[in-house]
Design an enzyme around this catalytic site. Structure first.
Site, mmCIF file in Angstrom:
data_model
loop_
_atom_site.group_PDB
_atom_site.id
_atom_site.type_symbol
_atom_site.label_atom_id
_atom_site.label_comp_id
_atom_site.label_asym_id
_atom_site.label_seq_id
_atom_site.Cartn_x
_atom_site.Cartn_y
_atom_site.Cartn_z
ATOM 1 N N HIS A 1 -25.780 48.691 8.365
ATOM 2 C CA HIS A 1 -24.903 47.662 7.806
ATOM 3 C C HIS A 1 -24.433 47.994 6.391
ATOM 4 O O HIS A 1 -23.280 47.758 6.041
ATOM 5 C CB HIS A 1 -25.616 46.306 7.812
ATOM 6 C CG HIS A 1 -26.046 45.874 9.175
ATOM 7 N ND1 HIS A 1 -25.149 45.653 10.203
ATOM 8 C CD2 HIS A 1 -27.275 45.629 9.694
ATOM 9 C CE1 HIS A 1 -25.815 45.293 11.285
ATOM 10 N NE2 HIS A 1 -27.104 45.273 11.003
ATOM 11 N N HIS B 1 -23.378 40.124 15.323
ATOM 12 C CA HIS B 1 -23.259 40.042 16.784
ATOM 13 C C HIS B 1 -22.158 39.061 17.186
ATOM 14 O O HIS B 1 -21.387 39.332 18.117
ATOM 15 C CB HIS B 1 -24.585 39.618 17.425
ATOM 16 C CG HIS B 1 -25.715 40.549 17.123
ATOM 17 N ND1 HIS B 1 -27.030 40.222 17.345
ATOM 18 C CD2 HIS B 1 -25.728 41.808 16.603
ATOM 19 C CE1 HIS B 1 -27.802 41.238 16.979
ATOM 20 N NE2 HIS B 1 -27.038 42.202 16.514
ATOM 21 N N HIS C 1 -26.131 49.404 21.152
ATOM 22 C CA HIS C 1 -26.283 48.275 20.228
ATOM 23 C C HIS C 1 -25.780 48.639 18.836
ATOM 24 O O HIS C 1 -25.215 47.785 18.131
ATOM 25 C CB HIS C 1 -27.722 47.760 20.140
ATOM 26 C CG HIS C 1 -27.806 46.544 19.275
ATOM 27 N ND1 HIS C 1 -27.419 45.291 19.722
ATOM 28 C CD2 HIS C 1 -28.121 46.382 17.961
ATOM 29 C CE1 HIS C 1 -27.523 44.426 18.728
ATOM 30 N NE2 HIS C 1 -27.945 45.067 17.644
ATOM 31 N N ASP D 1 -23.075 46.554 16.751
ATOM 32 C CA ASP D 1 -23.223 46.180 15.335
ATOM 33 C C ASP D 1 -22.033 46.664 14.515
ATOM 34 O O ASP D 1 -21.496 45.927 13.678
ATOM 35 C CB ASP D 1 -24.491 46.821 14.743
ATOM 36 C CG ASP D 1 -25.743 45.982 14.940
ATOM 37 O OD1 ASP D 1 -25.633 44.799 15.321
ATOM 38 O OD2 ASP D 1 -26.836 46.513 14.700
#
Length: 303
Positions: A264, A78, A237, A241
């Site tokens: 991720h 973030h 969001h 990310d």
């Protein structure tokens, strides 16, 4: 010339780690040309530095973790997203613990901190990585791709078979030449399912999580009293990310990222695959800012 940028002043904040639940002191400091974003664990003696680069990523369970030997910094995405969105090339990020504070679960508080510190242009050209051909990585039904694009664009699709998600937008495409990162993306919060939280806590994860710093969803509805900040906050969001994860290339990107259910781990695999395929990208600078496909807000005077 499009120049590199750092912070004008030092700025500090305090928060808690999303996963550790620990109190964390965060200090953002200016850094010289070509430093990049460097995390510093000031609670250790000697202080340990970890550069924000794809090759330094260790864990990718629930967040992106940077490692240097047995020292780590968790949940960097973030803050890196805010750095990318505001075009910060060089900064030191000092932390008193092993995790970046979660703040409100979005990049908004970090944007505010950076803008409060002010932005400083530096006497060196900003380096961009330009995508020259498509690069894709796949894992099961998840996919992450880079394609050439004259600008910076992030497209993402999520696929949750859940009542809260069925009635909401699960895909979004943001072209940052026409859309403001600060207004349209930075305030989107991380989200989690009530059913997962007990399990995560048993694994010593999400110990600092609450409706104060995440969107929490039960079997039927959003539990946060104030609801959502954007109609498509969930997928926004994931875009936030991804922007943070992509900044681990070490430079701003000229190209498009497309993610389908990516997270991720897959984002990091895409970066490592791109870096290895040296014919798929080039490093560029712009002597004439008018010729650049990407522009940044003028440096903000410190508040």
């Amino acid at each position: 010339m499009i120049r590199q940028r750092t912070l004008k002043n030092i700025i500090r904040a305090t928060g808690v780690g999303l996963h550790s639940g620990e109190k964390v002191y965060l200090t953002l400091k200016p850094a010289p040309v070509d430093t990049g974003i460097v995390f510093r664990r000031t609670d250790l003696d000697p202080i340990v530095e970890i550069r924000a680069l794809a090759g330094n990523v260790g864990e990718t369970t629930m967040s992106t973790t940077l490692v240097n030997g047995d020292v780590k910094v968790d949940t960097v995405e973030h803050l890196l997203s805010a750095m990318a969105g505001l075009g910060i090339d060089n900064a030191y990020v000092e932390l008193s613990a092993s995790e970046v504070p979660i703040m409100d679960g979005s990049a908004g508080p970090f944007v505010f901190l950076i803008q409060s510190a002010g932005l400083q242009e530096q006497e060196a050209p900003k380096k961009f990585i330009r995508i020259l051909r498509e690069v894709t990585v796949v894992e099961g039904d998840k996919r992450a791709t880079f394609v050439p694009f004259d600008g910076f664009k992030v497209s993402f699709e999520i696929d949750f078979d859940h009542p809260v998600f069925r009635n909401r937008t699960q895909s979004a495409s943001v072209d940052f030449s026409s859309t403001s990162f600060v207004k349209e993306v930075s305030r989107a919060r991380t989200f989690g399912f009530m059913r997962d939280i007990e399990f995560l806590r048993s694994q010593n994860l999400a110990l600092g999580g609450s409706v104060e710093n995440a969107i929490v969803v039960d079997e039927y509805r959003v539990l946060n009293e104030d609801g959502l900040r954007y109609e498509d906050e969930f997928v926004k969001h994931k875009i936030l990310d991804a922007i943070g994860d992509l900044y681990l290339l070490g430079n701003s990107l000229i190209g498009e990222f497309k993610g389908f259910k990516s997270g991720h781990a897959l984002n990091n695999r895409l970066l490592r695959t791109l870096i290895e395929q040296t014919d798929a990208w080039e490093m560029v600078t712009f002597e004439d800012a008018k010729l650049a496909p990407i522009s940044y807000m003028r440096p903000v005077a410190a508040v």
